[in-house]
Structure formats: structure tokens, C-alpha cells
Design a protein around this motif. Structure first.
Motif, PDB file in Angstrom:
ATOM      1  N   VAL A 106       0.844  -1.204   0.000  1.00 46.00           N
ATOM      2  CA  VAL A 106       0.000   0.000   0.000  1.00 46.00           C
ATOM      3  C   VAL A 106       0.871   1.243   0.000  1.00 46.00           C
ATOM      4  O   VAL A 106       2.098   1.183   0.142  1.00 46.00           O
ATOM      5  N   GLU A 107       0.220   2.387  -0.158  1.00 47.24           N
ATOM      6  CA  GLU A 107       0.874   3.682  -0.008  1.00 47.24           C
ATOM      7  C   GLU A 107       0.403   4.323   1.293  1.00 47.24           C
ATOM      8  O   GLU A 107      -0.613   3.919   1.858  1.00 47.24           O
ATOM      9  N   LYS A 108       1.151   5.333   1.738  1.00 48.71           N
ATOM     10  CA  LYS A 108       0.772   6.034   2.966  1.00 48.71           C
ATOM     11  C   LYS A 108      -0.655   6.569   2.882  1.00 48.71           C
ATOM     12  O   LYS A 108      -1.410   6.569   3.858  1.00 48.71           O
ATOM     13  N   SER A 109      -1.069   6.996   1.686  1.00 52.18           N
ATOM     14  CA  SER A 109      -2.407   7.560   1.513  1.00 52.18           C
ATOM     15  C   SER A 109      -3.509   6.549   1.807  1.00 52.18           C
ATOM     16  O   SER A 109      -4.647   6.934   2.065  1.00 52.18           O
ATOM     17  N   PHE A 110      -3.169   5.271   1.801  1.00 54.79           N
ATOM     18  CA  PHE A 110      -4.145   4.240   2.171  1.00 54.79           C
ATOM     19  C   PHE A 110      -4.668   4.507   3.577  1.00 54.79           C
ATOM     20  O   PHE A 110      -5.870   4.397   3.852  1.00 54.79           O
ATOM     21  N   PHE A 111      -3.766   4.891   4.492  1.00 54.78           N
ATOM     22  CA  PHE A 111      -4.171   5.137   5.877  1.00 54.78           C
ATOM     23  C   PHE A 111      -4.779   6.523   6.060  1.00 54.78           C
ATOM     24  O   PHE A 111      -5.378   6.802   7.098  1.00 54.78           O
ATOM     25  N   ASP A 112      -4.626   7.394   5.064  1.00 55.28           N
ATOM     26  CA  ASP A 112      -5.383   8.652   5.083  1.00 55.28           C
ATOM     27  C   ASP A 112      -6.843   8.380   4.743  1.00 55.28           C
ATOM     28  O   ASP A 112      -7.750   9.038   5.267  1.00 55.28           O
ATOM     29  N   ILE A 113      -7.069   7.408   3.865  1.00 51.00           N
ATOM     30  CA  ILE A 113      -8.441   7.031   3.510  1.00 51.00           C
ATOM     31  C   ILE A 113      -9.077   6.193   4.607  1.00 51.00           C
ATOM     32  O   ILE A 113     -10.269   6.306   4.892  1.00 51.00           O
ATOM     33  N   PHE A 114      -8.256   5.361   5.275  1.00 53.40           N
ATOM     34  CA  PHE A 114      -8.750   4.475   6.344  1.00 53.40           C
ATOM     35  C   PHE A 114      -8.037   4.808   7.662  1.00 53.40           C
ATOM     36  O   PHE A 114      -7.213   4.033   8.153  1.00 53.40           O
ATOM     37  N   PRO A 115      -8.346   5.965   8.245  1.00 58.19           N
ATOM     38  CA  PRO A 115      -7.612   6.403   9.449  1.00 58.19           C
ATOM     39  C   PRO A 115      -7.954   5.598  10.699  1.00 58.19           C
ATOM     40  O   PRO A 115      -7.276   5.738  11.719  1.00 58.19           O
ATOM     41  N   TYR A 116      -9.010   4.762  10.647  1.00 62.91           N
ATOM     42  CA  TYR A 116      -9.416   4.047  11.851  1.00 62.91           C
ATOM     43  C   TYR A 116      -8.609   2.770  12.083  1.00 62.91           C
ATOM     44  O   TYR A 116      -8.827   2.077  13.075  1.00 62.91           O
ATOM     45  N   TYR A 117      -7.677   2.431  11.183  1.00 60.07           N
ATOM     46  CA  TYR A 117      -6.780   1.310  11.457  1.00 60.07           C
ATOM     47  C   TYR A 117      -5.672   1.801  12.381  1.00 60.07           C
ATOM     48  O   TYR A 117      -4.855   2.642  12.000  1.00 60.07           O
ATOM     49  N   HIS A 118      -5.652   1.263  13.582  1.00 64.48           N
ATOM     50  CA  HIS A 118      -4.856   1.834  14.673  1.00 64.48           C
ATOM     51  C   HIS A 118      -3.428   1.298  14.670  1.00 64.48           C
ATOM     52  O   HIS A 118      -3.197   0.091  14.572  1.00 64.48           O
ATOM     53  N   PHE A 119      -2.459   2.216  14.799  1.00 64.81           N
ATOM     54  CA  PHE A 119      -1.051   1.846  14.920  1.00 64.81           C
ATOM     55  C   PHE A 119      -0.691   1.744  16.402  1.00 64.81           C
ATOM     56  O   PHE A 119      -0.906   2.677  17.175  1.00 64.81           O
ATOM     57  N   VAL A 120      -0.140   0.600  16.788  1.00 62.43           N
ATOM     58  CA  VAL A 120       0.311   0.400  18.169  1.00 62.43           C
ATOM     59  C   VAL A 120       1.582   1.195  18.410  1.00 62.43           C
ATOM     60  O   VAL A 120       1.750   1.867  19.432  1.00 62.43           O
ATOM     61  N   GLU A 121       2.515   1.107  17.447  1.00 57.58           N
ATOM     62  CA  GLU A 121       3.757   1.892  17.478  1.00 57.58           C
ATOM     63  C   GLU A 121       4.026   2.380  16.065  1.00 57.58           C
ATOM     64  O   GLU A 121       3.740   1.697  15.085  1.00 57.58           O
ATOM     65  N   GLY A 122       4.623   3.570  15.961  1.00 57.45           N
ATOM     66  CA  GLY A 122       4.917   4.113  14.655  1.00 57.45           C
ATOM     67  C   GLY A 122       3.699   4.778  14.033  1.00 57.45           C
ATOM     68  O   GLY A 122       2.661   4.948  14.675  1.00 57.45           O
ATOM     69  N   ALA A 123       3.830   5.159  12.767  1.00 57.43           N
ATOM     70  CA  ALA A 123       2.769   5.886  12.077  1.00 57.43           C
ATOM     71  C   ALA A 123       2.816   5.551  10.591  1.00 57.43           C
ATOM     72  O   ALA A 123       3.822   5.020  10.089  1.00 57.43           O
ATOM     73  N   PRO A 124       1.742   5.875   9.852  1.00 60.17           N
ATOM     74  CA  PRO A 124       1.709   5.545   8.414  1.00 60.17           C
ATOM     75  C   PRO A 124       2.836   6.182   7.612  1.00 60.17           C
ATOM     76  O   PRO A 124       3.201   5.673   6.546  1.00 60.17           O
ATOM     77  N   GLU A 125       3.386   7.289   8.111  1.00 67.52           N
ATOM     78  CA  GLU A 125       4.433   7.991   7.354  1.00 67.52           C
ATOM     79  C   GLU A 125       5.649   7.123   7.066  1.00 67.52           C
ATOM     80  O   GLU A 125       6.421   7.419   6.145  1.00 67.52           O
ATOM     81  N   VAL A 126       5.834   6.035   7.830  1.00 69.93           N
ATOM     82  CA  VAL A 126       7.001   5.180   7.593  1.00 69.93           C
ATOM     83  C   VAL A 126       6.960   4.564   6.201  1.00 69.93           C
ATOM     84  O   VAL A 126       8.001   4.189   5.643  1.00 69.93           O
ATOM     85  N   LEU A 127       5.761   4.462   5.599  1.00 67.17           N
ATOM     86  CA  LEU A 127       5.635   3.842   4.282  1.00 67.17           C
ATOM     87  C   LEU A 127       6.166   4.745   3.172  1.00 67.17           C
ATOM     88  O   LEU A 127       6.232   4.306   2.008  1.00 67.17           O
ATOM     89  N   ASP A 128       6.559   5.976   3.495  1.00 65.16           N
ATOM     90  CA  ASP A 128       7.226   6.820   2.503  1.00 65.16           C
ATOM     91  C   ASP A 128       8.605   6.266   2.168  1.00 65.16           C
ATOM     92  O   ASP A 128       9.179   6.601   1.135  1.00 65.16           O
TER      93      ASP A 128
END
Length: 776
Positions: A106-128
């Protein structure tokens, strides 16, 4: 309430029947209600679900890697767009241990569209970062992974940069790892950005207020431009745009790949209908028995009225008692539902969103509402009967008019109509299952094992090692087998129309092994030829004289231009559902195509399968340096049985409901026959005094019940016929000449009614008339 409990204790048989019927039916209402609500919850999980769309083709989700960039540049109405591909089988190396895992790209924008998928540690930005990987909590715990640790994917060092909560009970299936789209999607996908259709799924979130139809027209215009002549062809007839909340119940898929979790509207409808019918059956029992037993409490209610109780007060007392009784049954129903939960999930073919009995606020509120509604409805009619007469009517005996069984006859008839319907439909499903199980294959599949090794390596040595096994007769190469769709290719007919084919490839050994049922043989050389299924041959407009495919299908069969003959179509699907489509077989040299291995075995199947899998794992170790389970391996006969497993499970589930409905109906008949036999004891005794016999009185009373069942059959059988026709519509090879099933269902219903009331009627008819009349 104390008097009501005492009344129940004095009428143990009736109480037992009411408790059993209501508790069992409520248990299944809880299970079915939980299943339906949790399935629907998946479709409603995204707060802006009506603004999110998935793009694809008519037969699958997904298009090509490069489309996202063009769409985002050309269409300003797009708020967010993301590439998604998965779940994919990926080999991962963790500290020297090689594992086959499931991964999403996936791309980081996937988690912008689906923000309710919760990260225990870290953040979607790591996918950059292309060298970052996100792991699920379950996978991290199982392998003791921490942020910053290294692992390898396709021999590339990756860093664990985030941990995410497991995908559970959601639209997307569980995966072990999530990484950047560029890391897993095949390199060819982004080197050829507008080829490799279906490799990448575009997920689009529209800006607020955008008309989806306007967006579709613009997206379609982009597709026509970038795909040129391929847009509008057989496999890409038009752009498919599916709203997010429609995906879960959509049948669209990528040619067998499970991209999204899915549910079944048909299963929901079936369970809802059957659950309601089962609840109605138990409610009929409850109402029927309570109306009949109202006479036993007549003196109590008359006394209450004479002591000053109002008509409304007596009415309310009945309703309250019914609600309390329903609440007690509901407590037992919860225990039954929890106990039956694993079986229910198995019968539903292990649904992607499994049934869970939850006690959150909304569910508890729903449970309380169910208790009040069922309790109120079941108490309504008995309460009306109890307050219908004045106290003086009880003293005069006018209350005995209730014994005319007007309402009881209606309820008994309805219960038995339901029983006839379920018995007939269950028999139809059983007969259709066996019809599917023994449908003609038109090929020799006995003792044939299919091993699909999804490894990009020369497998010649694997074939040789398999051929040397003592349990193996022959080994041939195959791309697809009967019961397995090998993939589809489009081509044109002589008239220029486009057809989508299922294209099978075999070497001469595999082709000879299957020994297809041939209709025409044109005597061509052994290799580099094409065999047509009868349906595809006719659709192309070929005949015995002209069947040249050099300008049509040859481009899809790696140059095979000669038509070798025509065979009887074999099953493409292993489930006997849907549409078989068109099929062709090309016979080629094994080195000229990619495929798996068709193995003819001898002796015990289990032992042969063990030897084949052990050989394959050893070959993987020697060739690749690690063990690998076969991705896709089975005996062809077992695969057909597995394909019918959902049909079998649905049948077994309906059989459970049928058994319960019939049991409740029988208990009701026994209870009512017991009650009315005792109530009619005086009339039977008088008739015997004036010449009646045990036989005549038994015959007369049993006949009254059988007439009710006959009426029920007249109502239930036609409905069962309609339901059977609807059920059989989806099958390819259908049950025929099944009218006898409805005759059998009627006979079964009549016999059950006969034996359930006979013993009670005989019991009363054998009593000495003097003993009965003395009591009067």
C-alpha cells in the motif's frame, strides 16, 4: 408471580415444552441476529463510506499501476487516492528463518483514507520509505519483533518501522506485514504502468459534494485515453466503480484471489427467514398452550376480578408473566447459543467475519428489546382470552367454549405447514448435493494428484524425483485441471465477436492421463494443437471442414494453430455453481509453458500425498535452501468434494433448523393432544356408553388431527416447491424429476402427527367410562 410459578410447577409437561421450544428458538435468533448485524457492521465501518470507491474491470477489482498518477493529475475532485495490492504470498527471512507470510502492498495515503486502522507503534508515514515495513501485532508477538529490527523480503533488507493492530472483522483480510507498494508489486507493473491488468487496486476518496456519476465519466475518459483499444474489449468491457460499502456483499473478485473479506446476502436471507420461522414455531407453541391452559387458571382470574382487580390489571399480569418467562428462557438461550457458536461458524463455512456474541451496550439493549417484544406478543392472545369473559361466566361454565380449538387449529396447521416446508426443502438440498457429488466429469480423474509449485525456477528435477516415487505411475505438466480455473484469455470468433476462454495447457502425458471424452478427432500431430470444448467450438462457428485458429485463438495459445478435435466439456468449477463458460485445451511440450504437475498415483492416497509433499519440500530445501509447503495441491476427486463443502454445510445447517422446527411442532402436538384428550375425556366416555369403542373413539380423534396436518400440507408443499426451484436455479448440473420429494415430505409429516397424538388418545380412550363420569 408466585401463583404463576406454582401454576407452571403443576403443569410440568407444558412448561417443559414451552421452555425447550422458546429457549432453542431464541438461541438461534441470537446467533442469526449476531451474524447479520456483524456482517452489516463491516459495510458501515467507514464514516465516509459513500465517498470512497474501488476501481476495476467487470470481472475483477484492480487495474494497472500507472492509472493512479493519471487520475490524480486529471481529476481534481479526488481528495485521496491510494494503490493497494494484496493479500500476497511473500517469503520473509527473519534472523535466518524463512517464512511464507501474507502481505499487503500500500501507499501512505491508504491510511489517510482508512484512518481508523490503529497503529500500536509508529505511524503511516514510515511507508514513505521503501525500506520500511509495518507488521501486525500478532506477527510481532509471535516472532518477538521490535521497532528497528531487520528482516528480508526478496533478498532486500527491510526495517520494522511500525506495528499495527491486526485486521479483524473488517473489510481487509488479516495480513502479517504491510509495506510500500513499490516493494512487493511485481517490477513489471511499474515498468509497464498500463499493462498487467488487475495487479493494482485504485482506491479513491472523493471530495465532499462530488457527484459520483460525474467522477465516473471523467475516470472513464482517462481509461479510454491510456488504455486505447483495450478499453471496451472482452476482459475490459467497461470501468467498474464499486462504492466501499458495497464491496463486502459484492461477488466481484480477481479470478480466485481473495482481495477483500466478503459476506453472503443469500446466506443472510436464508438464515433470517429460517430463524424467523423457527421463532414463530415456538411462539405458536407458547401461545397455543397458554390459550388452552387459560381454562385451568380461569378460577384464579375470576377470583382476582371478584376481589377488585380490574380487567386491565389481569391483562397486564398475563403480559408481565409472559415477559418474565421469556427472560428466563432467554438466559438459557444465551448458554445454548454460546455452546453452538463453533458449530454455527463451521456450518457457515468459516465466514470471513465470524459470529461473536457480544454484550456491549447496543447488543444488551437489543436483547432486552427482543425479550420485551417476544414476551409481549406471546402473552397478548392468552391475556385477551383471560379477560374476555366476566367472572360469572367462569362460574356458569361458559369459559369451556374455548375448547372448540379455533385458534389452536390455526396454530397447529401453521406449525405443520412449516414442518412440511423444511422437510421438503431439506430433502431437495440433500438430493441436489448427491447429484452434484456424482455429476459427470467427462475425464478420468481417479488417482490424479495436482501439485502447483509457485516457484520461478526450473522444475525438471522435481518432475524426475516425483516420477521415481514407488506410489507414482506417471507425471505430466498441467496448467489447470478439471475443477480448477487456470485463468482466462479473450479471443475473437469467426464472426469477429469476442469470447473469454478458460485456457488449459497440458503436455502429452497429462493430456493422456485425463483421457477426455472426445467427440471429434481431426488427426493432428501430438504437440502444438488445440482441443475445443463442445460449447466453445460451436460458439466459434467452426465445423468439421473449417476450424482454422491462426487468425484468432493462436495468439493466446503460444502459436498453436491446429485444431485437434472436440471434447465433451468438463467442469471448470468444483462447486457446480454459476456458469462454466467456454473452454479450450492446448497440448504443448512441457518446456514450452509454465504450470504445475499432474501425478497419477497408485495405492493409498494419504500415503501417496505424504510422499509427494515430502519430495517437494526436500526439493525446495535442495534448490532454494528452505522448506516450502505446496501452495496448491490436492487429489482431483478431493477438490470436487471440497468445492461442495459450502453446499453441504448449508444443507446441514438447514437440517438442524428442520430438526428443531419438527421437534417443536411434535412437542406442541403432544402437548395439545394431551390437553384436549383430557378435556374431551367426558365426551369420549359418553360416546362409549352409547356404543362407541376404543377403536372408533381413537379413530375419530386422531382423524381430527390428521385433517389439520393435511391442511398444513396443502399450504406448505406449494411454498416448498417454489423455494426448491429458486434454490436449484444456481446449480449447473441440476436435480431432475424430484416431485417424489414433496410426496415423501407430506407422508413424513402425516406419520409424525399420527404417532405423536395416537398414544395420548389411546390413553384416554382406554379409561373406563364409569371412572370418568364419576368425577363429573
Amino acid at each position: 408471580m408466585k401463583s404463576y410459578l406454582k401454576f407452571l410447577s403443576r403443569n410440568k409437561l407444558y412448561t417443559f415444552i414451552e421452555v425447550v421450544g422458546l429457549s432453542i428458538s431464541l438461541a438461534f435468533v441470537i446467533l442469526i441476529g449476531s451474524y447479520i448485524s456483524q456482517q452489516i457492521a463491516v459495510t458501515r465501518e467507514h464514516p465516509n463510506r459513500k465517498s470512497v470507491y474501488v476501481l476495476g474491470m467487470p470481472d475483477c477489482y484492480g487495474l494497472t499501476y500507472g492509472l493512479n498518477d493519471v487520475l490524480s493529475e486529471r481529476i481534481p475532485e479526488i481528495e485521496e487516492i491510494a494503490r493497494f495490492s494484496g493479500p500476497l504470498d511473500v517469503m520473509v527471512d527473519i534472523k535466518g528463518e524463512k517464512l511464507s507470510v501474507l502481505a499487503d502492498a500500500v501507499e501512505k495515503s491508504f491510511f489517510d483514507i482508512f484512518p481508523y486502522y490503529h497503529f500500536v507503534e509508529g505511524a503511516p508515514e514510515v511507508l514513505d520509505s521503501k525500506n520500511a515495513v509495518v507488521v501486525s501485532r500478532r506477527f510481532a508477538t509471535a516472532h518477538n519483533l521490535k521497532i528497528g529490527q531487520m528482516l528480508q523480503i526478496k533478498n532486500t533488507d527491510m526495517t520494522v518501522s511500525a506495528i499495527i493492530e491486526d485486521f479483524q472483522n473488517t473489510l481487509f483480510p488479516y495480513v502479517d506485514i504491510i509495506t510500500s507498494a513499490d516493494n512487493i508489486i511485481n517490477k513489471a507493473s511499474y515498468e509497464m504502468p498500463f499493462d498487467r491488468y488487475g495487479s493494482t487496486i485504485p482506491i479513491v476518496k472523493l471530495r465532499q459534494g462530488v457527484d459520483p456519476e460525474d467522477f465516473y465519466k471523467k475516470a472513464e475518459s482517462v481509461c479510454k485515453e491510456v488504455y486505447g483499444e483495450f478499453y471496451g474489449c472482452a476482459f475490459f468491457g467497461h470501468l467498474e466503480m464499486t462504492r466501499l460499502d458495497k464491496i463486502f456483499f459484492n461477488t466481484l473478485g480477481r479470478w480466485g484471489q481473495k482481495q477483500f473479506n466478503s459476506g453472503s446476502r443469500d446466506s443472510m436471507k436464508l438464515l433470517f427467514i429460517v430463524g424467523v420461522l423457527l421463532l414463530l414455531s415456538s411462539v405458536f407453541n407458547y401461545i397455543n398452550l397458554n390459550v388452552a391452559l387459560t381454562g385451568k387458571r380461569a378460577k384464579e382470574m375470576a377470583t382476582r376480578r371478584l376481589m377488585g382487580a380490574s380487567k386491565g390489571g389481569v391483562f397486564g399480569k398475563y403480559i408481565l408473566e409472559s415477559v418474565v418467562f421469556t427472560a428466563m428462557c432467554f438466559g438459557m438461550a444465551i448458554l445454548i447459543a454460546v455452546a453452538f457458536l463453533p458449530v454455527m461458524n463451521e456450518f457457515l463455512n468459516d465466514p470471513d467475519v465470524r459470529i461473536r456474541i457480544q454484550f456491549d451496550f447496543l447488543n444488551v439493549l437489543a436483547f432486552l428489546l427482543l425479550i420485551v417484544v417476544v414476551g409481549g406478543l406471546t402473552g397478548l392472545l392468552p391475556a385477551w382470552f383471560a379477560t374476555r369473559f366476566q367472572p360469572i361466566d367462569v362460574v356458569k361454565g361458559s369459559f369451556r367454549v374455548l375448547n372448540k380449538m379455533v385458534f389452536s387449529k390455526i396454530f397447529i396447521a401453521l406449525q405443520n405447514a412449516l414442518a412440511v416446508f423444511l422437510i421438503a426443502l431439506t430433502l431437495v438440498m440433500e438430493a441436489q448435493y448427491h447429484t452434484s457429488l456424482h455429476r459427470p466429469v467427462h475425464a478420468d480423474i481417479a488417482d490424479k494428484y495436482y501439485l502447483m509449485a509457485l516457484i520461478d525456477a526450473d522444475q525438471g528435477t522435481l518432475r524426475d524425483e516425483l516420477a521415481m516415487l514407488p506410489c507414482v505411475n506417471r507425471v505430466g505438466k498441467a496448467r489447470g485441471v478439471p475443477g480448477v480455473n487456470p485463468g482466462r484469455q479473450y479471443s475473437t470468433t469467426l464472426d469477429g465477436e469476442e469470447i473469454m476462454y478458460c485456457l488449459y495447457r497440458f503436455d502429452s502425458t497429462a493430456f493422456a492421463m485425463l483421457d477426455f471424452e472426445k467427440q471429434k478427432d481431426f488427426g493432428t500431430p501430438l504437440y502444438n494443437n488445440v482441443w475445443f470444448g463442445e460449447k466453445a467450438f460451436m460458439a466459434n462457428g467452426f465445423d468439421d471442414v473449417f476450424h482454422d485458429v491462426s487468425n484468432t485463438l493462436a495468439q493466446r495459445t503460444q502459436g498453436c494453430e491446429l485444431v485437434a478435435g472436440v471434447y465433451t466439456d468438463f467442469p471448470i468449477r468444483n462447486d457446480n455453481l454459476g456458469d462454466e463458460g467456454y473452454q479450450v485445451v492446448s497440448v504443448q511440450k512441457s518446456e514450452d509453458f509454465w504450470g504445475g504437475w499432474l501425478i497419477e498415483t497408485k495405492g493409498n492416497h494419504a500415503e501417496a500425498e505424504r510422499q509427494i509433499k515430502d519430495t517437494y519440500k526436500k526439493w525446495c530445501m535442495d534448490r532454494l535452501g528452505y522448506d516450502l509447503e505446496a501452495n496448491y495441491s490436492f487429489y482431483l476427486t478431493d477438490n470436487f468434494h471440497e468445492g461442495l463443502r459450502p453446499t453441504k454445510n448449508n444443507m446441514r445447517l438447514l437440517e438442524v433448523f428442520m430438526f428443531l422446527a419438527v421437534l417443536i411442532s411434535l412437542l406442541g402436538l403432544v402437548a395439545m393432544s394431551t390437553y384436549y384428550a383430557s378435556e374431551n375425556a367426558k365426551s369420549i366416555a359418553v360416546r362409549k356408553v352409547f356404543g362407541g369403542t376404543i377403536e372408533t373413539e381413537t379413530r375419530r380423534n386422531v382423524r381430527a388431527y390428521l385433517i389439520l396436518v393435511a391442511v398444513a400440507c396443502v399450504v406448505g408443499a406449494p411454498v416448498a416447491v417454489w423455494a426448491a426451484r429458486k434454490y436449484l436455479e444456481g446449480f449447473i448440473f441440476k436435480l431432475e424429476n424430484y416431485a417424489w420429494i414433496f410426496v415423501v415430505a407430506v407422508i413424513i409429516a402425516m406419520l409424525m402427527a399420527f404417532f405423536s397424538v395416537l398414544w395420548q388418545i389411546l390413553k384416554v380412550a382406554r379409561v373406563n367410562p364409569v371412572d370418568v363420569l364419576q368425577k363429573e
